[in-house]
Design a protein around this motif. Structure first.
Motif, PDB file in Angstrom:
ATOM      1  N   LYS A 102     -19.126  65.783  -1.570  1.00  0.00           N
ATOM      2  CA  LYS A 102     -18.400  66.326  -2.551  1.00  0.00           C
ATOM      3  C   LYS A 102     -19.478  67.439  -3.229  1.00  0.00           C
ATOM      4  O   LYS A 102     -19.041  68.659  -3.537  1.00  0.00           O
ATOM      5  CB  LYS A 102     -17.687  65.565  -3.595  1.00  0.00           C
ATOM      6  CG  LYS A 102     -16.497  66.402  -4.260  1.00  0.00           C
ATOM      7  CD  LYS A 102     -15.579  65.025  -4.803  1.00  0.00           C
ATOM      8  CE  LYS A 102     -14.579  65.652  -5.617  1.00  0.00           C
ATOM      9  NZ  LYS A 102     -13.614  64.732  -6.126  1.00  0.00           N
ATOM     10  N   ILE A 103     -20.580  66.998  -3.404  1.00  0.00           N
ATOM     11  CA  ILE A 103     -21.562  67.624  -4.343  1.00  0.00           C
ATOM     12  C   ILE A 103     -21.946  68.649  -3.493  1.00  0.00           C
ATOM     13  O   ILE A 103     -22.224  69.857  -4.007  1.00  0.00           O
ATOM     14  CB  ILE A 103     -22.608  66.761  -4.719  1.00  0.00           C
ATOM     15  CG1 ILE A 103     -22.344  65.503  -5.488  1.00  0.00           C
ATOM     16  CG2 ILE A 103     -23.792  67.410  -5.496  1.00  0.00           C
ATOM     17  CD1 ILE A 103     -21.516  65.964  -6.865  1.00  0.00           C
ATOM     18  N   SER A 130     -24.016  63.140 -16.106  1.00  0.00           N
ATOM     19  CA  SER A 130     -25.411  63.172 -15.979  1.00  0.00           C
ATOM     20  C   SER A 130     -26.106  64.730 -15.957  1.00  0.00           C
ATOM     21  O   SER A 130     -27.063  64.800 -16.703  1.00  0.00           O
ATOM     22  CB  SER A 130     -25.945  62.791 -14.370  1.00  0.00           C
ATOM     23  OG  SER A 130     -26.587  61.753 -14.583  1.00  0.00           O
ATOM     24  N   TYR A 139     -26.455  58.298  -5.351  1.00  0.00           N
ATOM     25  CA  TYR A 139     -26.296  59.292  -6.543  1.00  0.00           C
ATOM     26  C   TYR A 139     -27.285  60.547  -6.226  1.00  0.00           C
ATOM     27  O   TYR A 139     -28.417  60.387  -5.874  1.00  0.00           O
ATOM     28  CB  TYR A 139     -26.768  58.671  -7.953  1.00  0.00           C
ATOM     29  CG  TYR A 139     -26.302  59.662  -8.960  1.00  0.00           C
ATOM     30  CD1 TYR A 139     -25.127  59.878  -9.389  1.00  0.00           C
ATOM     31  CD2 TYR A 139     -27.625  60.503  -9.474  1.00  0.00           C
ATOM     32  CE1 TYR A 139     -24.947  60.887 -10.181  1.00  0.00           C
ATOM     33  CE2 TYR A 139     -27.199  61.306 -10.077  1.00  0.00           C
ATOM     34  CZ  TYR A 139     -26.035  61.741 -10.877  1.00  0.00           C
ATOM     35  OH  TYR A 139     -25.739  62.700 -11.878  1.00  0.00           O
ATOM     36  N   LEU A 140     -26.513  61.755  -6.344  1.00  0.00           N
ATOM     37  CA  LEU A 140     -27.123  62.799  -6.132  1.00  0.00           C
ATOM     38  C   LEU A 140     -26.314  63.915  -7.134  1.00  0.00           C
ATOM     39  O   LEU A 140     -25.332  63.899  -7.279  1.00  0.00           O
ATOM     40  CB  LEU A 140     -26.738  63.396  -4.817  1.00  0.00           C
ATOM     41  CG  LEU A 140     -27.119  64.773  -4.499  1.00  0.00           C
ATOM     42  CD1 LEU A 140     -28.783  64.951  -4.136  1.00  0.00           C
ATOM     43  CD2 LEU A 140     -26.696  65.334  -3.136  1.00  0.00           C
ATOM     44  N   ASP A 141     -27.370  64.724  -7.837  1.00  0.00           N
ATOM     45  CA  ASP A 141     -26.816  66.088  -8.605  1.00  0.00           C
ATOM     46  C   ASP A 141     -27.425  67.126  -8.458  1.00  0.00           C
ATOM     47  O   ASP A 141     -28.303  67.369  -7.363  1.00  0.00           O
ATOM     48  CB  ASP A 141     -26.560  65.388 -10.250  1.00  0.00           C
ATOM     49  CG  ASP A 141     -27.727  65.036 -10.752  1.00  0.00           C
ATOM     50  OD1 ASP A 141     -28.728  65.580 -10.241  1.00  0.00           O
ATOM     51  OD2 ASP A 141     -27.783  64.348 -11.493  1.00  0.00           O
ATOM     52  N   ASP A 193     -17.465  61.040  -9.669  1.00  0.00           N
ATOM     53  CA  ASP A 193     -17.514  62.133  -9.930  1.00  0.00           C
ATOM     54  C   ASP A 193     -17.890  62.457 -11.547  1.00  0.00           C
ATOM     55  O   ASP A 193     -18.806  63.356 -11.863  1.00  0.00           O
ATOM     56  CB  ASP A 193     -16.077  62.897  -9.873  1.00  0.00           C
ATOM     57  CG  ASP A 193     -15.620  63.113  -8.501  1.00  0.00           C
ATOM     58  OD1 ASP A 193     -16.510  62.864  -7.548  1.00  0.00           O
ATOM     59  OD2 ASP A 193     -14.410  63.450  -8.230  1.00  0.00           O
ATOM     60  N   LYS A 225     -19.730  60.448 -13.181  1.00  0.00           N
ATOM     61  CA  LYS A 225     -21.038  60.129 -13.561  1.00  0.00           C
ATOM     62  C   LYS A 225     -21.760  61.611 -13.277  1.00  0.00           C
ATOM     63  O   LYS A 225     -22.895  61.772 -13.975  1.00  0.00           O
ATOM     64  CB  LYS A 225     -21.467  58.973 -12.572  1.00  0.00           C
ATOM     65  CG  LYS A 225     -21.178  57.442 -13.014  1.00  0.00           C
ATOM     66  CD  LYS A 225     -21.348  56.643 -12.159  1.00  0.00           C
ATOM     67  CE  LYS A 225     -22.431  56.315 -11.477  1.00  0.00           C
ATOM     68  NZ  LYS A 225     -22.641  54.950 -10.407  1.00  0.00           N
ATOM     69  N   VAL A 226     -21.672  62.029 -12.355  1.00  0.00           N
ATOM     70  CA  VAL A 226     -22.261  63.313 -12.055  1.00  0.00           C
ATOM     71  C   VAL A 226     -22.243  64.256 -13.148  1.00  0.00           C
ATOM     72  O   VAL A 226     -23.283  64.797 -13.589  1.00  0.00           O
ATOM     73  CB  VAL A 226     -21.916  63.909 -10.617  1.00  0.00           C
ATOM     74  CG1 VAL A 226     -22.717  65.499 -10.455  1.00  0.00           C
ATOM     75  CG2 VAL A 226     -22.268  63.184  -9.395  1.00  0.00           C
ATOM     76  N   ASN A 254     -18.620  60.768  -2.064  1.00  0.00           N
ATOM     77  CA  ASN A 254     -19.031  61.510  -3.226  1.00  0.00           C
ATOM     78  C   ASN A 254     -20.041  62.357  -3.096  1.00  0.00           C
ATOM     79  O   ASN A 254     -20.144  63.343  -3.788  1.00  0.00           O
ATOM     80  CB  ASN A 254     -19.416  60.238  -4.452  1.00  0.00           C
ATOM     81  CG  ASN A 254     -20.405  59.312  -4.007  1.00  0.00           C
ATOM     82  OD1 ASN A 254     -20.431  58.865  -3.031  1.00  0.00           O
ATOM     83  ND2 ASN A 254     -21.090  59.119  -5.014  1.00  0.00           N
TER      84      ASN A 254
END
Ligand SMILES: Nc1ncnc2c1ncn2[C@@H]1O[C@H](COP(=O)(O)OP(=O)(O)O)[C@@H](O)[C@H]1O
Ligand SMILES: Nc1ncnc2c1ncn2[C@@H]1O[C@H](COP(=O)(O)OP(=O)(O)O)[C@@H](O)[C@H]1O
Lengths: 127, 144, 144, 127
Positions: free
Chosen positions: A87-88, B49, A53-55, B43, B45-46, A84
């Protein structure tokens, strides 16, 4: 999130980050990367192969570290192949600035290239 | 206001980064009900968040007691789509300012969070005004 | 009533079996905050699921609209322990009847659910009365 | 939850259940097991090796199926080694009635034993 850092000499280091990188876990990563740069590493690979997970908070830290590396004459490259996460990087337009490549091998090669290019440049300047 | 119905899941989370994971777990749980694909859920989830991170980072001044820093999350699974509302009763802001800040992106001046929410969902709306809290409403449709 | 504080997570779930998984996911998420072990969390997931399954199976007569069949869940992570309250505004029952039914266990006459909740947590209490809903309060302490 | 059933002849069958067995997924399992018994299987192994979640709803179905098997002259055995699930069998006092054993091999052996014992019994009755 788990972080594992390894200094490889000649200002090179690798930082493996697994699990979830969000605003909760980000401060630990910032500390780890800042420490690497503070202790002289300027060519850093962020290995996100096992990151799930990355944002934007994580991106901010990677971009900040890339800047610090460049200020110190080096650069940062990211190893990441998960769709995923890619994409970020893509949406945020950070693929190039972060040298995002599919694996550690490719990331290492990119940093070598950049290193040689810079040496050549400064060599030319010198002549 | 998004449609709430018998399937709506409501959550009130403490406005602290420790609880972001829980917001994402809930997104997975409800996303499965909405028949979103694994990628759709990643997607969303991001996006969820990011919206919650904004509440944590921007909604509450230092004068707000911990017990009053809350993130309200409502998730409604539909037929092949999922609606999420994230709301706070914090400081709010003028959405018109967003266009301007957007360009600054990763320079720490903001804008990337909303950019990701917008790109990662199929419909995105933000309702906010200084002094009256913020509500983000997003819809994610299942890819086929 | 259990202590609620700045760390309390509140959820309102539709009273349908599809949402049991979400209650368990939330238990994991909050359990990690409470520093419960993986085994503690597995135990508590069963206890929470049993309490929610009871709401789904017993709280609402056929006359209750789907939109009114709700499970309220409150989870409070503490220092090495976690408190969970599961509440409904349904039919309620007389807890004194429990002792009797307990023996029937798996013969379909009930009792096993509460038995598991009791054995799998460190503190268990049920408040209910016919006509005034049900509240189950459980505390799980971290094993060291 | 995923269910996979296999009939092995002579009234024997195995049902492999993976994932989470709760009040949401239970009806599918009940249907699958009822179908096995309806179609003549009376010696059934429930292989829970890959099951990660079980509660009273799932127990109810296993106990119900065990009864139907015994009524048909057979029995049911459970293969399960996961600590958190074993705890559920233990607390509910269903370990014996459900013949809970660590793997499919042990469960098979138990059913063979019970089968022989029954044959012997009915043989004795016959004499
Ligand atoms: N919930 C909120 N409460 C108050 N202000 C907010 C909220 N969400 C967003 N904002 C404002 O909108 C700006 C843009 O947000 P965003 O695009 O997520 O970028 P960032 O969070 O990186 O600044 C923030 O800098 C903040 O001023
Ligand atoms: N939330 C509830 N609302 C109404 N009745 C309930 C509720 N929870 C439990 N009960 C009553 O208590 C009995 C015992 O519950 P339990 O021990 O979980 O066993 P079971 O659900 O298998 O019957 C139930 O049969 C029901 O009559």
């Amino acid at each position: 999130m788990r972080i594992q850092t390894e200094e490889a000499g000649e200002c090179r280091a690798i930082c493996r980050i697994s699990g979830e990188l969000d605003a909760y876990t980000a401060p630990d990563l910032r500390d780890a990367l800042d420490k690497l740069v503070d202790e002289g590493s300027s060519w850093i690979i962020a290995d996100l192969t096992e990151l799930t997970y990355l944002d934007s908070t994580g991106l901010g830290i990677l971009v900040g570290t890339a800047k610090r590396c460049r200020q110190a004459g080096g650069d940062l490259a990211v190893a990441c192949a998960r769709t995923n996460l890619l994409k970020i990087f893509q949406i945020s337009g950070t693929q190039e600035i972060l040298n995002v490549l599919p694996d550690v091998e490719a990331a290492t090669a990119r940093l070598e290239e950049l290193n040689e290019a810079r040496s050549a440049e400064s060599g030319e300047e010198g002549t | 206001m998004a449609d709430r119905n018998a399937d709506t899941v409501e959550m009130i989370l403490p406005g602290r980064p420790e609880f972001l994971l829980l917001a994402r777990l809930a997104t997975s749980g409800v996303g499965l009900r909405a028949e979103l694909t694994v990628d759709d859920i990643e997607d969303l989830k991001v996006a969820v968040s990011e919206a919650c991170t904004n509440v944590i980072n921007h909604a509450f001044g230092d004068d707000i007691k911990p017990a009053d820093r809350k993130i309200q999350v409502r998730m409604t699974p539909g037929k092949g789509e999922m609606t999420v509302e994230i709301e706070d009763e914090g400081a709010g802001f003028d959405p018109k300012e967003l266009q301007r800040s957007k360009r600054d992106g990763l320079d720490g001046k903001g804008g990337l969070g909303f950019g990701l929410m917008k790109e990662l969902t199929d419909s995105f709306r933000v309702e906010s005004a200084p002094g009256s809290g913020t509500r983000v409403i997003m819809v994610k449709r299942a890819t086929r």
